[in-house]
Design a protein around this motif. Structure first.
Motif, PDB file in Angstrom:
ATOM      1  N   GLY A   1       1.087  -1.283  -0.094  1.00  0.00           N
ATOM      2  CA  GLY A   1      -0.242   0.223   0.174  1.00  0.00           C
ATOM      3  C   GLY A   1       0.723   1.161   0.125  1.00  0.00           C
ATOM      4  N   LEU A   2       1.906   1.044   0.959  1.00  0.00           N
ATOM      5  CA  LEU A   2       3.051   2.553   0.855  1.00  0.00           C
ATOM      6  C   LEU A   2       3.542   2.856  -0.449  1.00  0.00           C
ATOM      7  CD1 LEU A   2       2.901   4.113   3.256  1.00  0.00           C
ATOM      8  CD2 LEU A   2       5.554   2.872   3.889  1.00  0.00           C
TER       9      LEU A   2
ATOM     10  N   SER B   1      -4.055   7.403  -2.737  1.00  0.00           N
ATOM     11  CA  SER B   1      -3.685   8.469  -2.732  1.00  0.00           C
ATOM     12  C   SER B   1      -4.375   8.866  -4.602  1.00  0.00           C
ATOM     13  CB  SER B   1      -2.485   7.119  -3.390  1.00  0.00           C
ATOM     14  OG  SER B   1      -3.340   5.914  -4.161  1.00  0.00           O
ATOM     15  N   LEU B   2      -5.590   8.335  -4.352  1.00  0.00           N
ATOM     16  CA  LEU B   2      -6.190   8.831  -5.603  1.00  0.00           C
ATOM     17  C   LEU B   2      -6.221  10.123  -5.904  1.00  0.00           C
ATOM     18  CD1 LEU B   2      -9.029   5.819  -6.335  1.00  0.00           C
ATOM     19  CD2 LEU B   2      -6.930   6.628  -7.728  1.00  0.00           C
ATOM     20  N   PRO B   3      -6.529  11.269  -5.311  1.00  0.00           N
ATOM     21  CA  PRO B   3      -6.764  12.974  -5.570  1.00  0.00           C
ATOM     22  C   PRO B   3      -5.423  12.871  -5.649  1.00  0.00           C
ATOM     23  CG  PRO B   3      -7.673  12.119  -3.104  1.00  0.00           C
ATOM     24  CD  PRO B   3      -7.597  10.825  -3.693  1.00  0.00           C
TER      25      PRO B   3
ATOM     26  N   MET C   1     -15.021   1.461 -11.464  1.00  0.00           N
ATOM     27  CA  MET C   1     -14.832   1.634 -12.886  1.00  0.00           C
ATOM     28  C   MET C   1     -13.417   1.341 -12.750  1.00  0.00           C
ATOM     29  SD  MET C   1     -15.609   4.090 -15.797  1.00  0.00           S
ATOM     30  CE  MET C   1     -14.364   3.294 -17.012  1.00  0.00           C
ATOM     31  N   LEU C   2     -12.644   1.894 -11.460  1.00  0.00           N
ATOM     32  CA  LEU C   2     -11.396   1.468 -10.404  1.00  0.00           C
ATOM     33  C   LEU C   2     -10.799   0.143  -9.300  1.00  0.00           C
ATOM     34  CD1 LEU C   2      -9.462   4.524 -10.541  1.00  0.00           C
ATOM     35  CD2 LEU C   2      -9.128   3.431 -12.907  1.00  0.00           C
ATOM     36  N   MET C   3     -12.357   0.230  -8.928  1.00  0.00           N
ATOM     37  CA  MET C   3     -12.128   0.329  -7.445  1.00  0.00           C
ATOM     38  C   MET C   3     -11.873  -1.950  -6.899  1.00  0.00           C
ATOM     39  SD  MET C   3     -10.872   2.512  -5.840  1.00  0.00           S
ATOM     40  CE  MET C   3     -11.324   1.707  -3.726  1.00  0.00           C
ATOM     41  N   PRO C   4     -13.234  -2.120  -8.682  1.00  0.00           N
ATOM     42  CA  PRO C   4     -13.101  -3.525  -8.535  1.00  0.00           C
ATOM     43  C   PRO C   4     -11.617  -4.221  -8.995  1.00  0.00           C
ATOM     44  CG  PRO C   4     -15.197  -2.481  -9.519  1.00  0.00           C
ATOM     45  CD  PRO C   4     -14.388  -1.412  -9.289  1.00  0.00           C
ATOM     46  N   MET C   5     -11.337  -3.377 -10.236  1.00  0.00           N
ATOM     47  CA  MET C   5      -9.567  -4.303 -10.301  1.00  0.00           C
ATOM     48  C   MET C   5      -9.349  -4.584  -9.095  1.00  0.00           C
ATOM     49  SD  MET C   5      -7.335  -2.725 -13.450  1.00  0.00           S
ATOM     50  CE  MET C   5      -6.480  -1.547 -12.246  1.00  0.00           C
ATOM     51  N   PHE C   6      -8.352  -2.761  -8.693  1.00  0.00           N
ATOM     52  CA  PHE C   6      -7.114  -2.876  -7.692  1.00  0.00           C
ATOM     53  C   PHE C   6      -8.048  -3.505  -6.339  1.00  0.00           C
ATOM     54  CE2 PHE C   6      -7.299   2.058  -8.892  1.00  0.00           C
ATOM     55  CZ  PHE C   6      -5.840   1.810  -8.836  1.00  0.00           C
ATOM     56  N   LEU C   7      -8.941  -3.702  -5.789  1.00  0.00           N
ATOM     57  CA  LEU C   7      -9.764  -4.229  -5.060  1.00  0.00           C
ATOM     58  C   LEU C   7      -9.524  -5.884  -5.094  1.00  0.00           C
ATOM     59  CD1 LEU C   7     -12.794  -3.212  -3.479  1.00  0.00           C
ATOM     60  CD2 LEU C   7     -10.549  -3.425  -2.609  1.00  0.00           C
ATOM     61  N   THR C   8      -9.884  -6.892  -6.066  1.00  0.00           N
ATOM     62  CA  THR C   8      -9.299  -7.852  -6.951  1.00  0.00           C
ATOM     63  C   THR C   8      -8.142  -8.269  -6.396  1.00  0.00           C
ATOM     64  OG1 THR C   8     -10.078  -7.235  -8.548  1.00  0.00           O
ATOM     65  CG2 THR C   8     -11.540  -8.387  -7.658  1.00  0.00           C
ATOM     66  N   MET C   9      -7.506  -7.067  -7.279  1.00  0.00           N
ATOM     67  CA  MET C   9      -5.853  -7.754  -7.748  1.00  0.00           C
ATOM     68  C   MET C   9      -5.401  -7.148  -6.016  1.00  0.00           C
ATOM     69  SD  MET C   9      -4.701  -5.587 -10.411  1.00  0.00           S
ATOM     70  CE  MET C   9      -2.915  -4.532  -9.281  1.00  0.00           C
TER      71      MET C   9
ATOM     72  N   VAL D   1      -5.926  -2.797   3.718  1.00  0.00           N
ATOM     73  CA  VAL D   1      -5.217  -1.835   4.287  1.00  0.00           C
ATOM     74  C   VAL D   1      -4.011  -1.063   2.710  1.00  0.00           C
ATOM     75  CG1 VAL D   1      -2.633  -1.271   4.352  1.00  0.00           C
ATOM     76  CG2 VAL D   1      -4.460  -2.473   6.196  1.00  0.00           C
ATOM     77  N   THR D   2      -4.685  -2.399   1.946  1.00  0.00           N
ATOM     78  CA  THR D   2      -3.837  -1.910   0.645  1.00  0.00           C
ATOM     79  C   THR D   2      -4.719  -0.899  -0.408  1.00  0.00           C
ATOM     80  OG1 THR D   2      -2.637  -3.451   0.365  1.00  0.00           O
ATOM     81  CG2 THR D   2      -2.636  -2.448  -1.467  1.00  0.00           C
ATOM     82  N   THR D   3      -6.032  -1.029  -0.033  1.00  0.00           N
ATOM     83  CA  THR D   3      -6.830  -0.230  -0.833  1.00  0.00           C
ATOM     84  C   THR D   3      -7.410   1.426   0.099  1.00  0.00           C
ATOM     85  OG1 THR D   3      -8.011  -2.423  -1.727  1.00  0.00           O
ATOM     86  CG2 THR D   3      -9.577  -0.568  -1.810  1.00  0.00           C
ATOM     87  N   GLY D   4      -6.979   0.502   1.318  1.00  0.00           N
ATOM     88  CA  GLY D   4      -6.898   2.390   1.911  1.00  0.00           C
ATOM     89  C   GLY D   4      -5.909   2.993   0.924  1.00  0.00           C
TER      90      GLY D   4
END
Lengths: 398, 259
Positions: free
Chosen positions: A30-31, A261-263, A191-199, A253-256
């Protein structure tokens, strides 16, 4: 049942008291994403935006007075404050392209001779419209900015002087875009979160499951466990349950970090609404994430049980990672649309669709229930298989 | 004394990979590790399986300990079948072999607690037993050190303590003193004698004659997967040294002249 808890406790202790493991699996991914996105965002921001107090250097040739005596409807004031014109520099033999390439000017505008008369003649259909040439350097951010400013200004001037019978979207007190900023954010997240979360869930599961199954085989500690009176199914369930908890913790944690970091990544290109989702949405998301993590952990554990070492297990899991990424990418193309119910019967794809719906603020409750049930059933079958594999000396001691 | 372990016609074969065939310069695709093996172990005795490397000692013990399944035959441990009731058998035995490792991340203290919990030992009993065993093996001094930081001897002592954490009636040791320094080896052999004194049954495998002579009441000589001789030590030796008798059996089994 107590056997499952004993194994779970041991596995969780192994993970949560191992600083190295905590840092590498829980914090570091995540970091790294946070730092990477922030740096990328800053770099991209610097690439595409110009400082607010920057003054464009615009060379003007020909009938340049036009910009000064325009009517008040056009933002001449803005032009005045943001530009500095160089009529002398560019008048004559200097090559405008060279001036732009060497960065001496940001823009070079050439009005034809007798532009005002020619323009008036074109409005009255006496002669064809005169041509204004605007030279710029697309490699330079400032030049791009100046180009956007001047072309927009010229278009407004052109519209104004032709005195159209109507105007489009000129009332500053009205909002013309029906999309609320909430909707835009929801669409963006869906559009973004499903990919991030599952990955990221998969990455977390991969790190801990290969270590727990193939690692124990490799180090000879699995045999020590298999010699105890614990049922193989208790060992399998205990490990899967503990690994699911750690994978979810790692994924969350990584998704957090990703969300934080998205903004920075988007650099104000989109307004992030933070209160889009209700408690119910988060509960549904939790259900999907846990059931998805169980599937990942189970499949990775099955593959790891075949492997002789962690390295071999990771090699076996890599193709599956590709599949997860590809399925995760499908959310980019569905724009939050929900799918037919039977798609929720397909593990992995069902998770992406469920997460897409939740982040689009249109959760399909039935789909999510089917997803959770299907994933848990798939994990149950997987755990049964893992128990059988633990009973097989060929698999455990080859 | 009654028979606590009855081994009946145990057989086990392993398929040799192409790599193994090449390594051992053989064309055989299947290796018969244990052939039709039968013997009994009486309650409260130390029984030794003596044989050279590759004789099938470890395979036999692994089958009795339910780590691997026999191709044919069965073994009854205190009435429980290793084929049909492996979990029951595991409840009754303590198994120690060099292939069973300790999780390096954990301390001896935690590992003892964990394996006691796995066996369902109540906390007070566990703590009393831990105190006793840790004091006996001198584990107290490194009880809170992660296994990764322990020497081979310390690890072996910890494994030994853990293998009897649940106070099993039958203890199976595969090459119990292999790779140990003389001090630790002595601790182990003394412990085995103490266990016998406490009425425990011990089955061990070894290729060290002196160990058998020192510890075992009865011995089985295993050569090429088959039991060549089995009986009380005095019976087997017949007035000769165990080493001499072993080689008599060995060359007879191989069909070779004694050198």
């Amino acid at each position: 049942m107590s056997g499952i808890f004993v194994i779970m406790k041991k596995e969780l202790r192994r993970f949560f008291t191992d600083t190295r493991m905590l840092v590498t699996v829980l914090l570091l991914p995540g970091l790294l994403v946070y730092v990477m996105y922030s740096v990328m965002g800053d770099a991209m921001g610097n690439m595409f935006t110009v400082e607010d107090d920057y003054v464009y250097r615009v060379g003007v040739a020909g009938d340049s007075d036009l910009l000064v005596y325009m009517d008040v409807d056009v933002p001449v004031t803005y032009w005045d404050t943001r530009t500095e014109t160089y009529t002398d520099t560019v008048d004559g033999a200097s090559d405008p392209m060279l001036l732009l390439q060497e960065g001496l000017l940001d823009l070079y505008v050439v009005f034809p001779e007798n532009f005002s008369e020619a323009f008036a003649g074109s409005v009255n259909h006496v002669n064809p419209p005169p041509h204004v040439a605007v030279y710029f350097n697309s490699n330079e951010t400032a030049s791009q900015g100046a180009y956007s400013l001047v072309t927009a200004l010229l278009e407004q001037l052109e519209t104004h002087f032709r005195q159209k019978g109507f105007t489009v979207n000129t009332d500053p007190t009205l909002t013309y875009d029906a999309a609320a900023s909430e909707d835009t954010s929801a669409m963006f997240f869906s559009m973004l979160m499903p990919m991030f979360l599952t990955m990221l869930l998969f990455t977390g599961a991969q790190a801990v499951a290969t270590e727990s199954i193939a690692g124990e085989k490799e180090r000879g500690t699995m045999a020590t466990l298999l010699i105890t009176p614990l049922k193989r199914s208790s060992i399998a369930w205990g490990k899967i349950a503990a690994l699911t908890i750690t994978a979810v913790a790692s994924g969350v944690v990584t998704t957090g970090f990703v969300v934080a970091s998205l903004p920075k990544m988007m650099q104000g290109m989109i307004t992030m609404e933070t209160d889009l989702y209700s408690i119910g949405d988060y509960i549904l998301l939790g259900l999907v994430l846990i059931s998805t993590a169980v599937v990942y952990v189970t499949v990775i554990s099955l593959l790891s049980a075949f492997a002789k070492s962690v390295k071999e297990a990771q090699a076996l899991v890599t193709p599956l990672m590709m599949v997860v990424i590809l399925i995760g990418l499908t959310s980019m193309f569905t724009e939050g649309q929900t799918v037919e119910w039977f798609w929720y019967l397909v593990p992995l794809y069902n998770s992406v669709q469920s997460i897409t719906g939740i982040f689009a603020a249109e959760p399909d409750t039935l789909g999510i229930v089917i997803t959770t049930a299907v994933n848990l059933a798939a994990a149950g079958i997987g755990v049964f298989g893992l128990s059988r594999m633990m009973n097989s000396e060929k698999v455990m001691f080859h | 004394m009654s028979d606590i372990l009855i081994v009946q016609n145990l057989s086990k074969s392993f398929r040799l990979s192409a790599k193994q065939q090449k390594l051992e310069n053989t064309n055989e695709k299947v290796r018969r590790a244990v052939r039709d093996l039968s013997f009994t172990v009486k309650e409260g005795e130390i029984f030794g399986l003596l044989g050279p490397n590759g004789a099938g000692k470890t395979t036999t013990l692994r089958m009795i300990a339910t780590l691997i399944k026999p191709d044919a035959g069965d073994a009854l441990l205190d009435g429980a079948s290793v084929v049909k009731e492996p979990e029951k058998v595991r409840q009754k035995i303590g198994f120690l072999t060099s292939e069973l490792k300790l999780e390096e991340f954990f301390t001896p203290d935690y590992l003892f607690d964990f394996f006691s919990e796995v066996h369902g030992i109540p906390k007070d009993v566990r703590n009393a037993r831990k105190k006793d065993l840790f004091a006996r093996f001198g584990i107290d001094a490194f009880a809170q050190v992660k296994a990764s930081g322990l020497s081979t001897g310390m690890k072996q002592k910890t494994s030994l303590a853990i293998s009897v954490a649940h106070d099993p009636s039958v203890i199976i040791f595969d090459e119990p003193t292999n790779g140990l320094d003389v001090i630790t080896a002595r601790t182990v052999t003394d412990f085995l004698l103490d266990l016998r004194r406490d009425g425990k049954t011990i089955v061990l495998s070894t290729h060290i004659f002196s160990l058998v002579e020192k510890l075992c009441d009865r011995v089985g000589i295993l050569i090429d997967g088959g039991l060549t001789a089995c009986g009380e030590l005095s019976e087997i030796c017949g007035g000769m040294s165990l080493e001499d008798r072993f080689f008599d059996y060995y060359y007879a089994a191989k069909g070779e002249e004694k050198r």
